[in-house]
Design an enzyme around this catalytic site. Sequence first.
Site, PDB file in Angstrom:
ATOM      1  CB  THR A 181      -0.583  -0.136   0.901  1.00  0.00           C
ATOM      2  OG1 THR A 181       0.068  -0.285   2.116  1.00  0.00           O
ATOM      3  CG2 THR A 181      -1.673  -1.271   1.006  1.00  0.00           C
ATOM      4  CD  GLU A 327      -5.835  -2.492   1.599  1.00  0.00           C
ATOM      5  OE1 GLU A 327      -5.725  -2.022   0.896  1.00  0.00           O
ATOM      6  OE2 GLU A 327      -4.896  -2.309   2.736  1.00  0.00           O
ATOM      7  CE  LYS A 436     -17.405  13.135  17.453  1.00  0.00           C
ATOM      8  NZ  LYS A 436     -17.574  12.741  18.107  1.00  0.00           N
ATOM      9  CD1 TRP A 441     -19.756  11.407  12.518  1.00  0.00           C
ATOM     10  CD2 TRP A 441     -17.312  12.121  12.506  1.00  0.00           C
ATOM     11  NE1 TRP A 441     -19.085  10.573  13.662  1.00  0.00           N
ATOM     12  CE2 TRP A 441     -17.882  10.973  13.748  1.00  0.00           C
ATOM     13  CE3 TRP A 441     -16.418  12.540  12.359  1.00  0.00           C
ATOM     14  CZ2 TRP A 441     -16.299  10.501  14.121  1.00  0.00           C
ATOM     15  CZ3 TRP A 441     -15.345  12.173  12.969  1.00  0.00           C
ATOM     16  CH2 TRP A 441     -15.341  11.360  14.259  1.00  0.00           C
TER      17      TRP A 441
HETATM   18  P1  ADP Z   1      -3.739   4.301   0.032  1.00  0.00           P
HETATM   19  O1  ADP Z   1      -4.327   4.679   1.116  1.00  0.00           O
HETATM   20  O2  ADP Z   1      -2.518   4.733  -0.079  1.00  0.00           O
HETATM   21  O3  ADP Z   1      -4.267   5.758  -0.705  1.00  0.00           O
HETATM   22  P2  ADP Z   1      -4.656   2.896  -2.742  1.00  0.00           P
HETATM   23  O4  ADP Z   1      -4.599   3.538  -3.546  1.00  0.00           O
HETATM   24  O5  ADP Z   1      -5.490   1.509  -2.120  1.00  0.00           O
HETATM   25  O6  ADP Z   1      -3.742   3.404  -0.996  1.00  0.00           O
HETATM   26  O7  ADP Z   1      -5.969   3.354  -1.419  1.00  0.00           O
HETATM   27  C1  ADP Z   1      -7.566   3.295  -1.713  1.00  0.00           C
HETATM   28  C2  ADP Z   1      -8.004   4.272  -0.726  1.00  0.00           C
HETATM   29  O8  ADP Z   1      -8.149   5.203  -2.252  1.00  0.00           O
HETATM   30  C3  ADP Z   1      -9.382   3.980  -1.027  1.00  0.00           C
HETATM   31  O9  ADP Z   1      -9.596   3.342   0.756  1.00  0.00           O
HETATM   32  C4  ADP Z   1     -10.190   5.366  -0.289  1.00  0.00           C
HETATM   33  O10 ADP Z   1     -10.339   5.790   0.175  1.00  0.00           O
HETATM   34  C5  ADP Z   1      -9.705   5.719  -1.513  1.00  0.00           C
HETATM   35  N1  ADP Z   1     -10.585   5.589  -3.323  1.00  0.00           N
HETATM   36  C6  ADP Z   1     -10.501   4.772  -4.561  1.00  0.00           C
HETATM   37  N2  ADP Z   1     -10.947   5.456  -4.866  1.00  0.00           N
HETATM   38  C7  ADP Z   1     -12.131   5.852  -4.395  1.00  0.00           C
HETATM   39  C8  ADP Z   1     -12.914   6.938  -5.062  1.00  0.00           C
HETATM   40  N3  ADP Z   1     -13.598   6.369  -6.327  1.00  0.00           N
HETATM   41  N4  ADP Z   1     -13.697   7.597  -4.918  1.00  0.00           N
HETATM   42  C9  ADP Z   1     -13.022   8.029  -3.341  1.00  0.00           C
HETATM   43  N5  ADP Z   1     -12.831   7.429  -2.702  1.00  0.00           N
HETATM   44  C10 ADP Z   1     -11.306   6.141  -3.679  1.00  0.00           C
END
Ligand code: ADP
Length: 537
Positions: A181, A327, A436, A441
């Site tokens: 990640t 993941e 918050k 929220w």
């Molecule tokens: P990182 O956590 O380092 O950014 P990832 O690339 O695995 O690594 O990112 C996953 C995260 O990206 C998700 O948990 C979410 O928060 C965000 N994400 C992915 N796609 C979307 C989307 N279409 N809209 C909003 N958030 C998104």
Amino acid sequence: MQGTMMHFPLTLTGILERAGRLFGGVEVVSRLPDMSLHRYTYRDFHRRARALADALQAAGLRRGDRVATLMWNHYAHLEAYFGVPAAGCVVHTLNLRLEPADIAYIVNHAEDRFLIVDDVLLPLYEKFKDKVHLQRVIVVPLSKGPVPVGLTDYEEFLKSATGEFAYPELDENEAAGMCYTSGTTGKPKGVVYSHRSLVLHSLTEGMVDSLALGHQDTVLPVVPMFHANAWGLPFTSTMVGAKQVFPGPHLAPEALLDLYEREQVTVSAGVPTIWFGVLQALQQQPERWHLVPGLRMAVGGAAAPEAMIRGFDRLGIRVIHAWGMTETTPLGTVSYVKRDLRDVPEDKSYGLRAMQGIPVPYVEVRSVQGDAEVPWDGRSMGELQVRGPWVAASYYRLPDASDQFTSDGWFRTGDVATITPEGYVKITDRIKDLIKSGGEWISSQDMENALMGHPAVAEAAVIGLPHPKWQERPLAAVVLKRDAQCSVEELRGYLAQRFARWWVPDAFVFLDEIPRTSAGKFLKSSLRTRFKDWTWE
Ligand code: ADP
């Protein structure tokens, strides 16, 4: 009673063989560092990926050994995507935008044995080479210069193949790929993809209601091949025999648009920050590029603002908004308008497309608050949890991270979401980005998306900062479009029409750019640090 079907393992070698046999004449085009185009066909790709597998085995690699890649998107990376797993090894993509010390940590944690690296990235390798214990470093000569002494030339390495390669008998649950990640939320964590998970993900991604990838498509992943498998596009495209186009290191809007036009690209994919630039370039000179009508842009990694979806629609470009994570391989949900909603007014329809979408087959979702699942009513918020055949069940060698998995077998995404009665997931925030204020929220993402709908705003990020009375209050960091002007009062009034008064940020700052993560997303933690001592008026 058992079925009478064959036991037939779902392995990536099936995809590789299919591409070689059925789609030998289809092209793979890569932009090289000097802007020239490298072209060859699946026939060449198939031969070379097998040669790579052969050479890796001949060099002594054994089942399950990790081969790291430090590469841009291009043909040799595609060869590694298939050649390494075909040898029974694990292709471990390294994020070239991380700090050298973090790359070293990841290489050591994964115990990578070999590294395949682009020659243009050798200066980066130099910065961490003393901290890692690689047995062999193989250099892809993209610039055609000499390979430094002591390192192996990729082309020479392919020639060391014995020519007698036969696929090992692979179990579909064996590891094929690995990705850490990007660490937006803490130390990088290793996710290991099995052959089976990648094959099933490819089958699903190709479906019409997913990315609808087919043989007639020409696919250009802008999303790096080191970021969550380039969202699976190289695997799925190879499975269906689509033409593939890789941008190499050239990701500026004009370079991408030039490639879309030249190669008549039909599908592309990347994070919103890439598309902000592409959209602006197109809006400034709409006549300049002749793109394929109906070009599809998969947008994910962060929310696609509604204004972006509308903006592309006006240009005949179709945004496919999807949600996923490293993941989850990554495809989890895709947004499209379901048939029983197709007569809703246009505004509502765009609202649906700006949500993260409905889960793809075999991905199950729930939203959990405390210990209880919240109803699918489009209002109740909880943590989004998912499960499915391509969702991680654990991290590699990281037992401490077990709190990311529930005792009843779900993965905790760290995203806060509502789910509508029709099954649309709407991410309101990452848990740590929620603001918050006075015990309530506030969703930063909703406000950012609204701000990015203002005609003068190019980018916006909203963060919560400590407040003596309200615990936290929102601050909006705004980047204006080139030559645009806009006052704080104007933005405040614009938001006040859309949100409850107490949601509207108390403070606005104008920046030249929003800091980004290694994957091109807004890096809000850096904004929080920068403005941590903010004094409220
Ligand atoms: P990182 O956590 O380092 O950014 P990832 O690339 O695995 O690594 O990112 C996953 C995260 O990206 C998700 O948990 C979410 O928060 C965000 N994400 C992915 N796609 C979307 C989307 N279409 N809209 C909003 N958030 C998104």
